[in-house]
Design a protein around this motif. Structure first.
Motif, PDB file in Angstrom:
ATOM      1  N   UNK A  87       0.700  -1.345   0.030  1.00  0.00           N
ATOM      2  CA  UNK A  87       0.023   0.083  -0.198  1.00  0.00           C
ATOM      3  C   UNK A  87       0.935   1.262   0.002  1.00  0.00           C
ATOM      4  N   UNK A  88       0.374   2.322  -0.842  1.00  0.00           N
ATOM      5  CA  UNK A  88       1.576   3.199  -1.019  1.00  0.00           C
ATOM      6  C   UNK A  88       0.704   4.447  -1.379  1.00  0.00           C
ATOM      7  N   UNK A  89       0.464   5.355  -0.158  1.00  0.00           N
ATOM      8  CA  UNK A  89      -0.624   6.436  -0.266  1.00  0.00           C
ATOM      9  C   UNK A  89      -0.109   7.766  -0.881  1.00  0.00           C
ATOM     10  N   UNK A  90       1.212   7.423  -1.429  1.00  0.00           N
ATOM     11  CA  UNK A  90       1.639   8.672  -2.429  1.00  0.00           C
ATOM     12  C   UNK A  90       1.293   8.540  -3.768  1.00  0.00           C
ATOM     13  N   UNK A  91       0.428   7.023  -4.091  1.00  0.00           N
ATOM     14  CA  UNK A  91       0.266   6.766  -5.592  1.00  0.00           C
ATOM     15  C   UNK A  91      -1.378   6.425  -5.631  1.00  0.00           C
TER      16      UNK A  91
END
Ligand code: PLP
Length: 393
Positions: A185-189
């Motif tokens: 999970x990558x909230x920057x993307x």
């Protein structure tokens, strides 16, 4: 008797490293992180580290995290905050397969006068994205869709769903309690505004969670009182648990690959062997788009609870329905929403693995379960000999 624990979606073992990190903060460094003295200050420093560890696991910045008491509190805070922030909007969009932390909350809100759309799922637990897009209206205050289902492991396309909500100026929340630590999970993307996490699902302690709030998102606190968490969640911080949660997230980041290789291999081995050896059994949920650790299997003509009791005699722990509903004999709302036939839904078992499971444990379950199902079927009034051939199914 050795315990074979295959109920990790209900809760997980606290990792030894997590326990070790927590212990000094009960009796040695017990200061209040808000205190002016250095004794409290050293705890505040450690909390900052833990916040950074949790943030790193999901590609967030530490200031975007609010520590809460659990996933349920994070879910409740997210929804209530959106409704307070946008008081003129009276519509909520969610799905029929959410955890009770959302499902029961929105039912309460409907009684308070909010309009509710609970999106259906198909036979494999998947959303129809066109139907979802059509459900969004100018009156929609918030969308809440879970990242991964706790019972089946089915993953919703929440990043795509968040982009659609964002384009219409609607807040998007995801209950990622089962997803964090199991899939990247990558909230920057992505464009998700709010995301719930729980410590005890990823080898951290119980009673600690976090709510991610994207920078710039309108937010209204749920617990009002002191200035903790920059005024976003009052109450003296649960310092040992936050520190343990941070450590658990650091370990989860390191174990993510193992979850998706070793754990997935063991889950698939278990699932394929049971399907091959037990007639009239089926996997519930989209097998191609699932958490790597979860398998929900139905065995026709048997009660899930009876299976659990007999597995228990061998020290094997699993779940029927979700952990939170396993006290009742109602078939799970998730399987009902998927249209799983009653005789199948009743005989469903959820196996949820972790990095602590071994192949020997899986082999033991593969050995023990088929005779259990055969014995229970003989006792069932609905079972007809020869049904294995498919005739009575
Ligand atoms: N959301 C999901 C998907 C869950 O599986 C759970 C727990 O089972 C929760 C929320 C609630 O989390 P907690 O037990 O930390 O309140």
């Amino acid at each position: 008797m050795k315990t074979i624990y295959l109920d990790n979606n209900a809760t997980t073992q606290v990792a030894p490293e997590v326990l070790e990190a927590m212990l000094p903060y009960f009796h040695e460094f017990y200061g209040n992180p808000s205190s002016m003295h250095a004794f409290g200050g050293q705890v505040a420093r450690r909390l900052r580290e833990a916040r950074a560890q949790v943030a790193a696991l999901i590609g967030a910045s530490p200031e975007e995290l609010i520590f809460t008491s659990c996933g349920t509190e994070s879910d409740n805070t997210a929804i209530r905050s959106a409704l307070t922030a946008y008081p003129f909007k009276r519509h909520i969009v969610t799905s029929r397969v959410e955890h009770p932390a959302i499902h029961a909350l929105v039912a309460c809100l409907a009684k308070e006068g909010y309009r509710l759309t609970e999106l259906p799922v198909d036979g494999q637990g998947r959303l129809n994205m066109e139907q979802y897009a059509r459900s969004l209206t100018p009156d929609t205050a918030i969308v809440s869709l879970m990242w991964a289902n706790n019972e089946t492991g089915v993953i919703f396309p929440v990043e795509e769903a968040a982009a659609l909500a964002q384009a219409r100026g609607i807040l998007f929340h995801t209950d990622a309690v089962q997803a964090v630590g199991k899939i990247p999970i990558d909230m920057r993307h992505n464009l998700i505004d709010l995301l719930s996490i729980s410590g005890h699902k990823l080898h951290g302690p119980k009673g600690i969670g976090a709510l991610y709030v994207r920078q710039g998102t309108k937010f209204s606190p749920f617990l009002i009182g002191g200035h903790q968490e920059k005024g976003r969640r009052a109450g003296t911080e649960n310092t040992p648990s936050i520190i343990g949660f941070g450590k658990a997230c650091e370990l989860a980041a390191r174990n993510l690959e193992k979850e998706n290789t070793t754990v997935k291999f063991l889950r698939d081995k278990l699932e394929n062997a049971l399907l091959a050896r037990i007639p009239l059994s089926q996997v519930n949920g989209d097998r191609l788009n699932r958490l790597p650790n979860t398998s929900n299997i139905s065995f026709a003509y048997v009660e899930g609870e009876a299976i659990l009791l007999m597995l228990n005699e061998f020290g094997i722990c699993a779940s029927s329905g979700s952990a939170c509903t396993s006290g009742s004999l109602q078939p799970s709302h998730v399987l009902r929403a998927m249209g799983v036939p009653f005789t199948m839904a009743h005989g469903s078992i959820r196996f949820s693995l972790s990095v602590y499971n071994t192949e020997a444990e899986i082999d033991f379950v593969i050995d023990k379960l088929p005779p259990i199902i055969a014995r229970l079927r003989v006792l069932s009034p609905y079972w007809q000999p020869g049904a294995e051939a498919g005739g009575a199914f």
